[in-house]
Motif scaffolding. Structure first.
Motif, PDB file in Angstrom:
ATOM      1  N   SER A 138       0.923  -1.119  -0.076  1.00 21.63           N
ATOM      2  CA  SER A 138      -0.125  -0.185   0.036  1.00 21.63           C
ATOM      3  C   SER A 138       0.919   1.193   0.041  1.00 21.63           C
ATOM      4  N   ALA A 139       2.156   1.298   0.331  1.00 20.94           N
ATOM      5  CA  ALA A 139       3.034   2.248   0.094  1.00 20.94           C
ATOM      6  C   ALA A 139       3.462   2.456  -1.211  1.00 20.94           C
ATOM      7  N   THR A 140       3.129   1.881  -2.264  1.00 15.90           N
ATOM      8  CA  THR A 140       3.577   1.820  -3.668  1.00 15.90           C
ATOM      9  C   THR A 140       2.041   2.173  -4.032  1.00 15.90           C
ATOM     10  N   ILE A 141       2.218   2.349  -5.458  1.00 16.20           N
ATOM     11  CA  ILE A 141       0.794   2.772  -6.216  1.00 16.20           C
ATOM     12  C   ILE A 141      -0.211   1.781  -6.406  1.00 16.20           C
ATOM     13  N   LEU A 142       0.023   0.741  -5.806  1.00 15.74           N
ATOM     14  CA  LEU A 142      -1.095  -0.286  -5.512  1.00 15.74           C
ATOM     15  C   LEU A 142      -2.353   0.409  -4.696  1.00 15.74           C
TER      16      LEU A 142
ATOM     17  N   LEU B 220      10.452   2.875   0.883  1.00 13.73           N
ATOM     18  CA  LEU B 220      11.932   3.131   0.396  1.00 13.73           C
ATOM     19  C   LEU B 220      12.157   2.447  -0.966  1.00 13.73           C
ATOM     20  N   THR B 221      11.084   1.607  -1.289  1.00 13.99           N
ATOM     21  CA  THR B 221      11.224   1.146  -3.007  1.00 13.99           C
ATOM     22  C   THR B 221      10.863   2.514  -3.860  1.00 13.99           C
ATOM     23  N   ASN B 222       9.822   3.184  -3.372  1.00 15.16           N
ATOM     24  CA  ASN B 222       9.584   4.213  -4.236  1.00 15.16           C
ATOM     25  C   ASN B 222      10.859   5.295  -4.281  1.00 15.16           C
ATOM     26  N   TYR B 223      11.540   5.330  -3.093  1.00 10.15           N
ATOM     27  CA  TYR B 223      12.799   6.354  -3.027  1.00 10.15           C
ATOM     28  C   TYR B 223      13.650   5.817  -4.042  1.00 10.15           C
TER      29      TYR B 223
ATOM     30  N   VAL C 244      -0.239  10.133   3.303  1.00 10.45           N
ATOM     31  CA  VAL C 244      -1.689  10.418   2.894  1.00 10.45           C
ATOM     32  C   VAL C 244      -1.970   9.993   1.345  1.00 10.45           C
ATOM     33  N   PRO C 245      -3.112   9.482   1.314  1.00 10.55           N
ATOM     34  CA  PRO C 245      -3.497   8.896  -0.088  1.00 10.55           C
ATOM     35  C   PRO C 245      -3.343   9.990  -1.119  1.00 10.55           C
ATOM     36  N   VAL C 246      -2.911   9.501  -2.205  1.00  7.90           N
ATOM     37  CA  VAL C 246      -2.729  10.173  -3.600  1.00  7.90           C
ATOM     38  C   VAL C 246      -1.270  11.119  -3.567  1.00  7.90           C
ATOM     39  N   ILE C 247      -1.239  11.756  -2.541  1.00  6.79           N
ATOM     40  CA  ILE C 247       0.192  12.644  -2.597  1.00  6.79           C
ATOM     41  C   ILE C 247       1.255  11.855  -2.006  1.00  6.79           C
ATOM     42  N   GLY C 248       1.034  10.948  -1.104  1.00  5.10           N
ATOM     43  CA  GLY C 248       2.236  10.193  -0.550  1.00  5.10           C
ATOM     44  C   GLY C 248       3.199   9.291  -1.305  1.00  5.10           C
TER      45      GLY C 248
END
Length: 143
Positions: free
Chosen positions: A19-23, A57-60, A102-106
């Motif tokens: 959920s920390a990714t775009i899924l 961290l994956t996103n980073y 925060v959803p969408v911006i996170g």
């Protein structure tokens, strides 16, 4: 979602990570279900936080390693949206990482932090504080 919540701590970790990714997953729902089923609130809080931070961290690292064009496609952002997100991050600085949950911006915030080469230590500290407080809030209100 039932599969994830039926797998207890592991299911929460996987959900929090993804959920920390775009899924489009909701780790809060799985956390709530597990809390209501009597699992340890302290363990759930830690597992959700660690999983979510690792997902970010994956996103980073994607922001660190991928080209701007690839990132824009991945986040489905136009050039102007991307520039606005970069400007907002620059305006609010590292404090923006406290709101990476925060959803969408996170998700874009964590990717842009990688693109802008934010120091990893500050990234991890601020991200962890924000995500921990969010999950602590959920635990508090569920119990």
């Amino acid at each position: 979602m039932d599969f994830l919540s039926e797998n207890g701590y592991l299911g929460l970790f996987i959900t929090a990570f993804l959920s920390a990714t775009i899924l489009p997953l909701s780790s809060e729902l799985v956390l709530t279900g597990l809390l209501l089923n009597g699992l340890s609130p302290a363990k759930l809080l830690m597992i959700a936080t660690v999983g979510n931070v690792l997902g970010s961290l994956t996103n980073y690292y994607l922001g660190l390693l991928a080209s701007k064009t690839v990132i824009q496609k991945w986040l489905r952002m136009t050039e102007s949206q991307f520039e606005n997100a970069e400007a907002r991050f620059n305006k609010y600085g590292l404090a923006a990482l406290l709101f990476a949950w925060v959803p969408v911006i996170g998700d874009p915030v964590t990717v842009i932090a990688g693109i802008l080469r934010v120091k990893l230590l500050w990234f991890i500290i601020l991200l962890t504080v924000g995500k921990f407080l969010r999950y602590a809030f959920v635990v508090y209100f569920v119990l």
